[in-house]
Enzyme design. Structure first.
Site, PDB file in Angstrom:
ATOM      1  N   HIS A 287      -4.074-102.275  76.849  1.00  0.00           N
ATOM      2  CA  HIS A 287      -4.895-101.431  77.730  1.00  0.00           C
ATOM      3  C   HIS A 287      -4.059-100.665  78.753  1.00  0.00           C
ATOM      4  O   HIS A 287      -4.551 -99.718  79.365  1.00  0.00           O
ATOM      5  CB  HIS A 287      -5.928-102.289  78.460  1.00  0.00           C
ATOM      6  CG  HIS A 287      -7.021-102.775  77.544  1.00  0.00           C
ATOM      7  ND1 HIS A 287      -8.263-102.218  77.514  1.00  0.00           N
ATOM      8  CD2 HIS A 287      -7.019-103.740  76.591  1.00  0.00           C
ATOM      9  CE1 HIS A 287      -9.005-102.828  76.599  1.00  0.00           C
ATOM     10  NE2 HIS A 287      -8.270-103.762  76.027  1.00  0.00           N
TER      11      HIS A 287
ATOM     12  N   ASP B 222      -1.426 -95.171  84.824  1.00  0.00           N
ATOM     13  CA  ASP B 222      -2.619 -95.875  84.375  1.00  0.00           C
ATOM     14  C   ASP B 222      -2.726 -95.742  82.874  1.00  0.00           C
ATOM     15  O   ASP B 222      -2.490 -94.652  82.331  1.00  0.00           O
ATOM     16  CB  ASP B 222      -3.869 -95.256  85.029  1.00  0.00           C
ATOM     17  CG  ASP B 222      -4.869 -96.305  85.473  1.00  0.00           C
ATOM     18  OD1 ASP B 222      -4.952 -97.339  84.789  1.00  0.00           O
ATOM     19  OD2 ASP B 222      -5.562 -96.084  86.486  1.00  0.00           O
TER      20      ASP B 222
HETATM   21  C1  GDG Z   1      -7.333-101.508  82.706  1.00  0.00           C
HETATM   22  C2  GDG Z   1      -6.208-100.451  82.689  1.00  0.00           C
HETATM   23  C3  GDG Z   1      -7.725 -98.915  81.413  1.00  0.00           C
HETATM   24  C4  GDG Z   1     -14.001-100.815  90.086  1.00  0.00           C
HETATM   25  N1  GDG Z   1     -14.454-101.176  91.295  1.00  0.00           N
HETATM   26  C5  GDG Z   1     -15.724-101.583  91.131  1.00  0.00           C
HETATM   27  C6  GDG Z   1     -16.045-101.458  89.779  1.00  0.00           C
HETATM   28  N2  GDG Z   1     -14.960-100.998  89.152  1.00  0.00           N
HETATM   29  C7  GDG Z   1     -14.920-100.693  87.706  1.00  0.00           C
HETATM   30  C8  GDG Z   1     -14.792 -99.209  87.471  1.00  0.00           C
HETATM   31  C9  GDG Z   1     -14.225 -99.198  86.053  1.00  0.00           C
HETATM   32  C10 GDG Z   1     -13.363-100.466  86.033  1.00  0.00           C
HETATM   33  O1  GDG Z   1     -13.795-101.296  87.113  1.00  0.00           O
HETATM   34  C11 GDG Z   1     -11.894-100.138  86.262  1.00  0.00           C
HETATM   35  O2  GDG Z   1     -11.372 -99.593  85.101  1.00  0.00           O
HETATM   36  P1  GDG Z   1     -10.064 -98.687  85.108  1.00  0.00           P
HETATM   37  O3  GDG Z   1      -9.887 -98.146  83.749  1.00  0.00           O
HETATM   38  O4  GDG Z   1     -10.217 -97.627  86.129  1.00  0.00           O
HETATM   39  O5  GDG Z   1      -8.852 -99.616  85.585  1.00  0.00           O
HETATM   40  P2  GDG Z   1      -8.304-101.135  85.332  1.00  0.00           P
HETATM   41  O6  GDG Z   1      -9.190-102.151  85.949  1.00  0.00           O
HETATM   42  O7  GDG Z   1      -6.897-101.132  85.854  1.00  0.00           O
HETATM   43  O8  GDG Z   1      -8.318-101.339  83.735  1.00  0.00           O
HETATM   44  C12 GDG Z   1      -6.805 -99.051  82.641  1.00  0.00           C
HETATM   45  C13 GDG Z   1      -8.728-100.055  81.360  1.00  0.00           C
HETATM   46  O9  GDG Z   1      -8.080-101.329  81.448  1.00  0.00           O
HETATM   47  C14 GDG Z   1      -9.537-100.014  80.053  1.00  0.00           C
HETATM   48  O10 GDG Z   1      -8.720-100.028  78.932  1.00  0.00           O
HETATM   49  O11 GDG Z   1      -8.422 -97.695  81.516  1.00  0.00           O
HETATM   50  O12 GDG Z   1      -5.760 -98.098  82.547  1.00  0.00           O
HETATM   51  O13 GDG Z   1      -5.361-100.616  83.829  1.00  0.00           O
HETATM   52  O14 GDG Z   1     -15.229 -99.345  85.093  1.00  0.00           O
HETATM   53  O15 GDG Z   1     -16.044 -98.583  87.618  1.00  0.00           O
HETATM   54  N3  GDG Z   1     -17.254-101.775  89.256  1.00  0.00           N
HETATM   55  C15 GDG Z   1     -18.187-102.241  90.136  1.00  0.00           C
HETATM   56  N4  GDG Z   1     -17.942-102.378  91.458  1.00  0.00           N
HETATM   57  C16 GDG Z   1     -16.733-102.069  92.015  1.00  0.00           C
HETATM   58  O16 GDG Z   1     -16.552-102.189  93.221  1.00  0.00           O
HETATM   59  N5  GDG Z   1     -19.407-102.555  89.662  1.00  0.00           N
END
Ligand code: GDG
Length: 448
Positions: free
Chosen positions: A156, A353
């Site tokens: 990921h 990322d």
């Molecule tokens: C890894 C990789 C890759 C965040 N704060 C809250 C909340 N979130 C949710 C967001 C989003 C998820 O968490 C974060 O996803 P990301 O993709 O932005 O980042 P990582 O957590 O680092 O994920 C990344 C991912 O895996 C998938 O393959 O894209 O590059 O590092 O959905 O909305 N959700 C809620 N409250 C929050 O305060 N409900």
């Protein structure tokens, strides 16, 4: 249809749906709804010793099989090698990477324990899909136990250039272990090229041919509906009232040093310093739920951000205006979707990322008639699918400030056209397509 076995460090709790469900559970929802499935991995609980027999329970057609991690294994495998060595290295941050042989041994030990616990539960025709950097050696461990099933792996996070990755001690072993997987998935073509190069240099040319890019997406329509519905909720209404017609900038990130938060706060400070017309006319809300709070680097980051918030608000606040609102608690997903819809700017500036799903969620949340603008780091994997975003180098606070000014003053016509350029792929290349594509390659197009 044969059974799908998902292996991930953290297994979601089926009782925690919606607001708190993990991202991976949301992404795999469709694949898991269509066939018999098993989730296997860590329970999230810490015990004296790592369990050898998984705890199993069923919810619908999904079997959950989880292991508690022993205290020492948690420290070595999870905090040590996975989060302290691999995570920074894979995000191009060698300077933050720490290595110890004890951590490395713990990483191997837990992967072997996972494989030993899962092997007796497997059926001959299962398809196995292992997720993320915690599990590089997991497929090789299953092979050592004689497992012949199809085993796929998806990373990921980014994969850096081979020379950088191989600065991590024992990197070649990790590459050799990856070769046990039938399909090795990464987020972007750049990651795929880097990983292929590293595998070839390590004498694993055959495995290099099994590396493919599968950019992960979100199911846009349900998120759009969530965002629309949120506007009628009391919590969203109270928030809107509190903005007093000021333009909203929103950032949503786990509190992690890869997300570029200090540089982003500095960039916002530069906006207020250089583009004075925005003072008192804009509010920036940063939601940054604490993650890995027991790792020293994450505690240090939190202190640094506290200072930035104090500095910016101290310099620019007025009795009825706080320029930066910052919270380290999570916000429920439906509420977050509503906040994103309200925001004139989505500010997503990770230093690196793998993909970044927040950028895609921000687009999905917008009102197509009057959308906001996405300001996006050029080092997020999502860049390839979001051609309408304003791209910035996240290390340059002045560039962030200039992009924010451009976004805040952009006319509706340009906002709509940029939004449409992003929405095409966000709508088309969703989570369902990601699962279908990966499993299509793993299982052969005919069974997909
Ligand atoms: C890894 C990789 C890759 C965040 N704060 C809250 C909340 N979130 C949710 C967001 C989003 C998820 O968490 C974060 O996803 P990301 O993709 O932005 O980042 P990582 O957590 O680092 O994920 C990344 C991912 O895996 C998938 O393959 O894209 O590059 O590092 O959905 O909305 N959700 C809620 N409250 C929050 O305060 N409900």
């Amino acid at each position: 249809m044969n059974r799908l076995v998902i292996v991930a460090n953290r297994v979601p709790n089926p009782r925690e749906r919606g607001a708190t469900a993990g991202g991976l559970a949301v992404a795999l929802k469709d694949a898991l709804a269509r066939r018999e499935a098993m989730w296997f991995g860590w329970s999230g609980q810490i015990a004296e010793q790592t369990a050898t027999d998984p705890t199993e329970f069923k919810a619908g057609r999904i079997t959950y099989a989880t292991l508690d991690l022993g205290r020492e294994d948690y420290r070595r495998f999870y905090q040590g090698f996975a989060n302290g060595s691999l995570w920074p290295t894979l995000h191009y941050r060698l300077g933050l990477s720490q290595f110890s042989r004890e951590d490395h041994a713990g990483y191997g030990r837990v992967n072997a324990a996972f494989a030993t616990a899962l092997a007796p539960l497997l059926r001959p025709d299962d398809s196995i899909w292992a997720h993320d950097f915690h599990l590089f050696p997991f497929g090789a461990e299953l092979r050592r136990l004689g497992c012949k099933q199809r085993i796929g792996f998806f990373l990921h996070v980014p994969f850096p250039p081979g020379g950088l990755f191989c600065a991590l001690p024992r990197a070649e072993e990790l590459l050799a272990d990856l070769a046990a997987y039938d399909v090795i998935g990464v987020q972007t073509e750049d990651d795929a090229a880097n990983l292929r190069g590293a595998l070839i240099a390590a004498g694993q040319a055959e495995a290099a041919a099994r590396v493919h890019a599968f950019p992960i997406g979100i199911e846009a329509e349900p998120f759009t509906i969530l965002a629309e519905k949120a506007l009628t909720k009391r919590e969203t209404e109270r928030f809107r009232t509190s903005l007093v017609d000021r333009a909203l900038i929103i950032g949503v990130d786990r509190l992690d040093y890869t997300k570029g938060l200090p540089q982003r706060f500095c960039g916002y400070g530069q906006l207020l310093a250089r583009f004075k017309g925005h003072r008192s006319k804009v509010t920036y809300l940063q939601v940054a739920p604490v993650s890995r709070g027991d790792v020293a680097q994450y505690r240090a980051l939190r202190r640094e951000l506290d200072e930035w918030v104090g500095r910016i608000n101290g310099a620019y606040a007025e009795p009825d205006w706080a320029p930066l609102r910052y919270m380290t608690r999570a916000v429920a997903r439906p509420v977050l979707a509503g906040f994103m819809r309200m925001a004139r700017v989505g500010l997503v500036t990770p230093l690196r990322d793998g993909m970044n799903l927040v950028a895609k969620e921000y687009i999905a949340a917008q009102n197509p008639d009057d959308p906001g603008v996405l300001v996006l780091s050029r080092f997020a994997g999502a860049v390839a699918q979001l051609p309408g975003a304003l791209l910035v180098n996240p290390l340059d606070p002045d560039e962030i400030a200039e992009a924010l000014d451009q976004a805040l003053t952009m006319n509706r016509g340009e906002r709509r056209s940029r939004f449409e350029d992003c929405a095409v792929s966000v709508r088309r290349d969703g989570a369902k397509a990601w699962c279908r594509d990966f499993l299509g390659v793993l299982e052969g197009a005919n069974d997909a």
